[in-house]
Write a protein that holds these residues in place. Sequence first.
Motif, PDB file in Angstrom:
ATOM      1  N   PHE A 139       0.981  -1.231  -0.183  1.00 54.83           N
ATOM      2  CA  PHE A 139       0.140  -0.117  -0.277  1.00 54.83           C
ATOM      3  C   PHE A 139       0.634   0.930   0.166  1.00 54.83           C
ATOM      4  CE2 PHE A 139      -2.221   3.208   2.490  1.00 54.83           C
ATOM      5  CZ  PHE A 139      -3.153   3.975   1.945  1.00 54.83           C
ATOM      6  N   VAL A 140       1.840   0.554   0.560  1.00 54.07           N
ATOM      7  CA  VAL A 140       2.775   2.170   1.027  1.00 54.07           C
ATOM      8  C   VAL A 140       3.564   2.618   0.087  1.00 54.07           C
ATOM      9  CG1 VAL A 140       4.759   3.443   1.729  1.00 54.07           C
ATOM     10  CG2 VAL A 140       3.302   2.307   3.168  1.00 54.07           C
ATOM     11  N   VAL A 141       4.154   1.514  -1.108  1.00 55.92           N
ATOM     12  CA  VAL A 141       4.670   1.721  -2.266  1.00 55.92           C
ATOM     13  C   VAL A 141       3.902   2.212  -3.542  1.00 55.92           C
ATOM     14  CG1 VAL A 141       5.788   0.597  -4.415  1.00 55.92           C
ATOM     15  CG2 VAL A 141       6.412  -0.048  -1.562  1.00 55.92           C
ATOM     16  N   LEU A 142       2.518   1.664  -3.062  1.00 53.37           N
ATOM     17  CA  LEU A 142       1.499   2.288  -4.728  1.00 53.37           C
ATOM     18  C   LEU A 142       1.410   3.490  -4.338  1.00 53.37           C
ATOM     19  CD1 LEU A 142      -0.142   0.780  -6.773  1.00 53.37           C
ATOM     20  CD2 LEU A 142      -1.610   0.108  -5.543  1.00 53.37           C
ATOM     21  N   LEU A 143       1.071   3.313  -3.181  1.00 52.17           N
ATOM     22  CA  LEU A 143       0.215   5.420  -3.275  1.00 52.17           C
ATOM     23  C   LEU A 143       1.106   6.213  -3.422  1.00 52.17           C
ATOM     24  CD1 LEU A 143      -2.044   6.281   0.420  1.00 52.17           C
ATOM     25  CD2 LEU A 143       0.060   7.632  -0.472  1.00 52.17           C
ATOM     26  N   SER A 144       2.484   5.852  -2.975  1.00 46.13           N
ATOM     27  CA  SER A 144       3.915   6.672  -3.079  1.00 46.13           C
ATOM     28  C   SER A 144       3.864   7.052  -4.562  1.00 46.13           C
ATOM     29  CB  SER A 144       4.959   6.747  -2.448  1.00 46.13           C
ATOM     30  OG  SER A 144       4.980   6.495  -1.034  1.00 46.13           O
ATOM     31  N   PHE A 145       4.053   6.242  -4.932  1.00 44.06           N
ATOM     32  CA  PHE A 145       4.321   6.148  -6.541  1.00 44.06           C
ATOM     33  C   PHE A 145       3.145   6.715  -7.422  1.00 44.06           C
ATOM     34  CE2 PHE A 145       4.908   4.816 -10.557  1.00 44.06           C
ATOM     35  CZ  PHE A 145       6.720   5.181 -11.200  1.00 44.06           C
ATOM     36  N   SER A 146       1.749   6.257  -6.957  1.00 44.47           N
ATOM     37  CA  SER A 146       0.887   7.376  -7.665  1.00 44.47           C
ATOM     38  C   SER A 146       0.916   8.708  -7.472  1.00 44.47           C
ATOM     39  CB  SER A 146      -0.262   6.502  -7.374  1.00 44.47           C
ATOM     40  OG  SER A 146      -0.565   6.512  -5.881  1.00 44.47           O
ATOM     41  N   ALA A 147       1.311   8.864  -5.918  1.00 44.92           N
ATOM     42  CA  ALA A 147       0.833  10.889  -6.088  1.00 44.92           C
ATOM     43  C   ALA A 147       2.567  11.015  -6.599  1.00 44.92           C
ATOM     44  CB  ALA A 147       1.645  10.848  -4.855  1.00 44.92           C
ATOM     45  N   ARG A 203      -6.145  11.549   2.588  1.00 46.92           N
ATOM     46  CA  ARG A 203      -5.501  12.689   2.304  1.00 46.92           C
ATOM     47  C   ARG A 203      -4.985  12.706   0.630  1.00 46.92           C
ATOM     48  NH1 ARG A 203      -0.881  13.882   5.801  1.00 46.92           N
ATOM     49  NH2 ARG A 203       0.116  15.143   3.767  1.00 46.92           N
ATOM     50  N   HIS A 204      -5.030  11.784   0.058  1.00 46.57           N
ATOM     51  CA  HIS A 204      -4.553  11.474  -0.898  1.00 46.57           C
ATOM     52  C   HIS A 204      -5.801  11.451  -2.070  1.00 46.57           C
ATOM     53  CE1 HIS A 204      -2.386   8.951  -4.807  1.00 46.57           C
ATOM     54  NE2 HIS A 204      -3.584   8.170  -4.564  1.00 46.57           N
ATOM     55  N   LEU A 205      -6.906  11.150  -1.406  1.00 44.77           N
ATOM     56  CA  LEU A 205      -8.059  10.976  -2.347  1.00 44.77           C
ATOM     57  C   LEU A 205      -8.444  12.220  -2.313  1.00 44.77           C
ATOM     58  CD1 LEU A 205     -10.709   8.510  -0.602  1.00 44.77           C
ATOM     59  CD2 LEU A 205      -8.998   8.120  -2.742  1.00 44.77           C
ATOM     60  N   GLU A 206      -8.443  13.452  -1.375  1.00 44.89           N
ATOM     61  CA  GLU A 206      -8.178  14.615  -2.102  1.00 44.89           C
ATOM     62  C   GLU A 206      -7.482  15.409  -2.903  1.00 44.89           C
ATOM     63  OE1 GLU A 206      -8.031  16.198   1.326  1.00 44.89           O
ATOM     64  OE2 GLU A 206     -10.152  16.251   2.779  1.00 44.89           O
ATOM     65  N   HIS A 207      -5.867  15.065  -2.371  1.00 48.85           N
ATOM     66  CA  HIS A 207      -5.161  15.705  -3.924  1.00 48.85           C
ATOM     67  C   HIS A 207      -5.473  14.795  -5.285  1.00 48.85           C
ATOM     68  CE1 HIS A 207      -1.315  16.433  -5.204  1.00 48.85           C
ATOM     69  NE2 HIS A 207      -1.583  15.298  -5.330  1.00 48.85           N
ATOM     70  N   GLU A 208      -5.973  14.364  -6.139  1.00 45.47           N
ATOM     71  CA  GLU A 208      -6.444  13.247  -6.475  1.00 45.47           C
ATOM     72  C   GLU A 208      -7.489  13.783  -6.992  1.00 45.47           C
ATOM     73  OE1 GLU A 208      -4.362  10.641  -8.332  1.00 45.47           O
ATOM     74  OE2 GLU A 208      -3.220  11.655  -7.097  1.00 45.47           O
ATOM     75  N   LYS A 209      -8.724  14.337  -6.470  1.00 42.03           N
ATOM     76  CA  LYS A 209      -9.966  14.193  -6.943  1.00 42.03           C
ATOM     77  C   LYS A 209      -9.127  16.535  -7.276  1.00 42.03           C
ATOM     78  CE  LYS A 209     -14.183  16.033  -5.220  1.00 42.03           C
ATOM     79  NZ  LYS A 209     -15.142  16.137  -3.869  1.00 42.03           N
ATOM     80  N   ARG A 210      -8.388  16.861  -6.317  1.00 39.67           N
ATOM     81  CA  ARG A 210      -7.716  18.201  -7.298  1.00 39.67           C
ATOM     82  C   ARG A 210      -7.632  18.082  -8.235  1.00 39.67           C
ATOM     83  NH1 ARG A 210      -6.355  19.229  -1.734  1.00 39.67           N
ATOM     84  NH2 ARG A 210      -4.565  18.953  -1.991  1.00 39.67           N
ATOM     85  N   LEU A 211      -6.749  17.322  -8.815  1.00 41.78           N
ATOM     86  CA  LEU A 211      -6.150  16.420  -9.975  1.00 41.78           C
ATOM     87  C   LEU A 211      -7.318  16.506 -10.760  1.00 41.78           C
ATOM     88  CD1 LEU A 211      -2.306  15.592  -8.602  1.00 41.78           C
ATOM     89  CD2 LEU A 211      -2.952  17.880  -9.138  1.00 41.78           C
ATOM     90  N   HIS A 212      -8.319  15.580 -10.463  1.00 45.03           N
ATOM     91  CA  HIS A 212      -9.082  15.762 -10.838  1.00 45.03           C
ATOM     92  C   HIS A 212      -8.504  15.107 -11.635  1.00 45.03           C
ATOM     93  CE1 HIS A 212     -11.334  19.093 -11.552  1.00 45.03           C
ATOM     94  NE2 HIS A 212     -10.431  20.146 -12.156  1.00 45.03           N
ATOM     95  N   ARG A 213      -8.010  13.473 -11.385  1.00 43.49           N
ATOM     96  CA  ARG A 213      -7.323  12.245 -11.600  1.00 43.49           C
ATOM     97  C   ARG A 213      -7.982  11.216 -10.587  1.00 43.49           C
ATOM     98  NH1 ARG A 213      -1.073  12.207 -11.445  1.00 43.49           N
ATOM     99  NH2 ARG A 213      -1.414  12.706  -9.345  1.00 43.49           N
ATOM    100  N   PRO A 214      -8.697  10.403 -10.297  1.00 47.19           N
ATOM    101  CA  PRO A 214      -9.393   9.279  -9.709  1.00 47.19           C
ATOM    102  C   PRO A 214      -8.338   8.783  -9.444  1.00 47.19           C
ATOM    103  CG  PRO A 214     -10.437   9.137 -11.806  1.00 47.19           C
ATOM    104  CD  PRO A 214      -9.557   9.863 -12.342  1.00 47.19           C
ATOM    105  N   PRO A 215      -8.121   8.171  -7.723  1.00 44.80           N
ATOM    106  CA  PRO A 215      -7.016   6.735  -7.714  1.00 44.80           C
ATOM    107  C   PRO A 215      -8.203   5.879  -8.123  1.00 44.80           C
ATOM    108  CG  PRO A 215      -8.209   8.772  -5.622  1.00 44.80           C
ATOM    109  CD  PRO A 215      -8.863   8.415  -7.038  1.00 44.80           C
TER     110      PRO A 215
END
Length: 319
Positions: A113-121, A226-238
Amino acid sequence: MDPMSENSSKSLTAEINLEKLQKIAAELILPGRFLLRPLNAVLEFISSLLAWILGCSLVRRHFHLLLSGLVLFGPLLSFWVSKYSIFANGNHYLYRKFLRSTWGWTFVLTGSFVVLLSFSACRSISLTLRHLSRMALSGVLWWGCRRLVTLLEDAAGACYEPLAPVQDGQSSSTPAQPLLLLHEDQTKASCLKANMTWRGYEVSQETLILCLCCLLIVEELSVFGRHLEHEKRLHRPPSAPLRVLFLLCVLLLFIWMVLLLCMLAYFPAWPSQQLGGALGYLGWRGLYQGWYRLAPSHWSPGLPGDGLFSSTDSDKHSN
């Protein structure tokens, strides 16, 4: 028959067959999309709700108090639980498959989870490895605590061998107590392996690793909101795999809590379990509340989410 006309007829037949295959594939995919849409909606709702709960400041700041209360007062449940329950059996499936490999399950799922979240962000391998290093440092801490506990137990305990009582016809009818022969050169592991009796101070390593893993998982999962909010601002769904992995980590946290409660209720051991819980808490406190809050100049990998989101989010997380 003209070879040119024969080749054109074959190509026409191939085009017709391809069109038929495309139509068939479209007809098969269309129902699948209708089935996946509600499942994806349920996945998004549940993962977003759990991300909000784990990211709440009330949960992040007071989860260790909940865990401490569970370790302190959990043994009192032994007065109400039934000794005939399936969880009273030490060979239960959960104990055999999960309790004996607690750190392995935690490292694989939470580390993924840490690897996938960090790299996708951030799309940075170096930053991803820096966040993954927290899991490696926690593993080193667990290994060091286990070695330290083993050394202390060997130094503070002694091994005894039960001897059969001497049969004397002139003795009283009450059976004599068996004598114990001391073996000073034995360690706890070798003593128990030889089916002898070990007496001394003990620290529950199961309680230690369960408490440490529960606190670690909550810390690492708390940034998903926070990752969900960040992706929402970028218009990029997780991605859906990241949400599924998040739910698997939440499920693992629930399993660790259930196993900890079962151990305290069905196999109470005062004060070894409380000492193990205290060591797990101190390990989490030293890493996530101490070292990880230092600047990178102190070789600190940082807290979960550091460098992955905007500065505004980082300020919110630190407050």
